[in-house]
Enzyme design. Structure first.
Site, short mmCIF file in Angstrom:
data_model
loop_
_atom_site.label_atom_id
_atom_site.label_comp_id
_atom_site.label_asym_id
_atom_site.label_seq_id
_atom_site.Cartn_x
_atom_site.Cartn_y
_atom_site.Cartn_z
CG ASN A 25 10.03 3.03 0.52
OD1 ASN A 25 10.75 2.24 0.87
ND2 ASN A 25 10.52 4.15 0.28
CD1 TRP A 26 7.01 -2.91 1.56
CD2 TRP A 26 7.88 -4.65 2.80
NE1 TRP A 26 6.20 -4.08 1.47
CE2 TRP A 26 6.72 -5.09 2.02
CE3 TRP A 26 8.67 -5.78 3.41
CZ2 TRP A 26 6.42 -6.58 2.01
CZ3 TRP A 26 8.37 -6.95 3.47
CH2 TRP A 26 7.17 -7.23 2.50
CE LYS A 27 9.59 5.69 3.56
NZ LYS A 27 9.16 6.82 4.19
CG HIS A 37 13.31 7.81 -0.83
ND1 HIS A 37 13.23 8.32 0.72
CD2 HIS A 37 11.94 7.35 -0.77
CE1 HIS A 37 11.90 8.36 1.29
NE2 HIS A 37 11.01 7.71 0.07
CD GLU A 58 12.74 8.21 4.21
OE1 GLU A 58 12.81 6.85 3.88
OE2 GLU A 58 11.47 8.57 4.53
CD GLU A 67 8.34 9.21 -2.40
OE1 GLU A 67 7.51 8.55 -1.94
OE2 GLU A 67 9.48 9.27 -1.87
N GLY A 85 5.81 10.82 5.57
CA GLY A 85 5.85 10.20 6.77
C GLY A 85 5.45 11.15 8.03
CB SER A 130 0.82 11.67 4.15
OG SER A 130 2.04 11.74 5.09
N GLY A 170 4.20 4.46 5.05
CA GLY A 170 3.52 3.74 6.23
C GLY A 170 2.37 2.85 5.64
P1 13P Z 1 4.80 8.00 3.75
O1 13P Z 1 3.91 7.26 2.77
O2 13P Z 1 5.10 7.08 5.16
O3 13P Z 1 4.34 9.26 3.97
O4 13P Z 1 6.31 7.68 3.00
C1 13P Z 1 6.03 8.12 1.44
C2 13P Z 1 7.65 7.78 1.10
O5 13P Z 1 8.62 7.79 1.43
C3 13P Z 1 7.38 6.49 0.00
O6 13P Z 1 8.66 6.30 -0.46
#
Ligand code: 13P
Length: 253
Positions: free
Chosen positions: A9-11, A96, A98, A168, A174, A214, A236
């Site tokens: 997931n590149w966000k 997600h 977020e 998640e 993150g 993470s 990340g």
């Molecule tokens: P991280 O790996 O940066 O914690 O993010 C996880 C995530 O939200 C994947 O969708």
């Protein structure tokens, strides 16, 4: 045997030139050795078309990070499943944390999106997970059960085969604070049991349940060894070809 998935997931990262750089580095690594793992990248919308072209004839699948539940309409700034499909998108991350927290997405809206994605033959990567406060108050199982049940409401057994679930925990996203393999396994085995109660054990044994939060090359293998962890949704660590590739390798056993 469920095939493992490693999805990146590149966000909101990677512009055009960075997209080209990351994908070419990843392809280069995969050209020397590609394990039997389903590899998915989910770039931002602006890179979807380019990424689709760059991964043509490779073993990488294309995913998006979100979509609207409507097919088209006056929804400024939104993108539909129909549009994504026309660019060859095969997976879409939905629900997600977020999106749930910053954009106030509800379980009902997420459920509508999941249904729409399936209608357009895009496989939803349906995310759920508890906050730190919910975990500390002993509410983890209630929260994830509620999210699971509402998210899958009205989805048939046949359509469930197209759904990938991603656990998640919000407190692990993150933050560098990964759930232990035991903590993740405990929730993911609970989710599989719930799927089996909602549908049946045969289909529950087929649904892939990913862990996200993470995940790094150092902890991926221990997580992926757990019986109900069928791979990872990586934030990340997917932004660098090397760490993403290491995680892909960790999923092959
Ligand atoms: P991280 O790996 O940066 O914690 O993010 C996880 C995530 O939200 C994947 O969708």
């Amino acid at each position: 045997m469920r095939k493992k998935i490693v999805a990146g997931n590149w966000k909101m990262y990677k512009d055009k030139s960075e997209t080209i750089e990351l994908i070419s580095q990843l392809k280069e690594k995969l050209s020397s050795y590609t394990p039997e793992v389903e590899i998915i990248i989910c770039p931002p919308y602006t890179s979807i078309e380019l990424a689709g072209e760059l991964i043509k004839n490779s073993k990488i699948f294309l995913g998006a990070q979100n979509m609207h539940s409507e097919i088209e309409g006056a929804f400024t700034g939104e993108v539909s499943g129909k549009m994504l499909k026309s660019f060859g998108v095969e997976y879409v991350i939905l629900g997600h944390s977020e999106r749930r927290s910053y954009f106030k997405e509800t379980d009902e809206f997420i459920n509508q999106k999941i249904k729409r994605a399936i209608e357009f033959d895009i496989k939803p990567i349906f995310c759920l997970g508890e906050t730190l406060e919910e975990r500390e108050n002993g509410k983890t199982f209630d929260v994830v059960e509620n999210q699971l049940t509402k998210g899958l409401s009205g989805i048939s057994r046949i359509d469930l085969e197209k759904v990938v679930v991603a656990y998640e925990p919000v407190w692990a996203i993150g933050t560098g604070k990964t759930a232990t393999p035991e903590q993740a396994q405990e929730v993911q085995s609970f989710l599989r049991t719930k799927i089996s109660e909602l549908y049946d054990s045969e289909i529950a044994s087929k649904v892939r349940i990913l862990y996200g939060g993470s995940v790094k090359p150092e902890n991926a293998k221990d997580l992926f060894k757990q019986p109900d962890i069928d791979g990872g949704l990586i934030g990340g660590a997917c932004l660098k070809a090397d760490s993403f590739y290491q995680i892909i390798l960790a999923a092959q056993f």
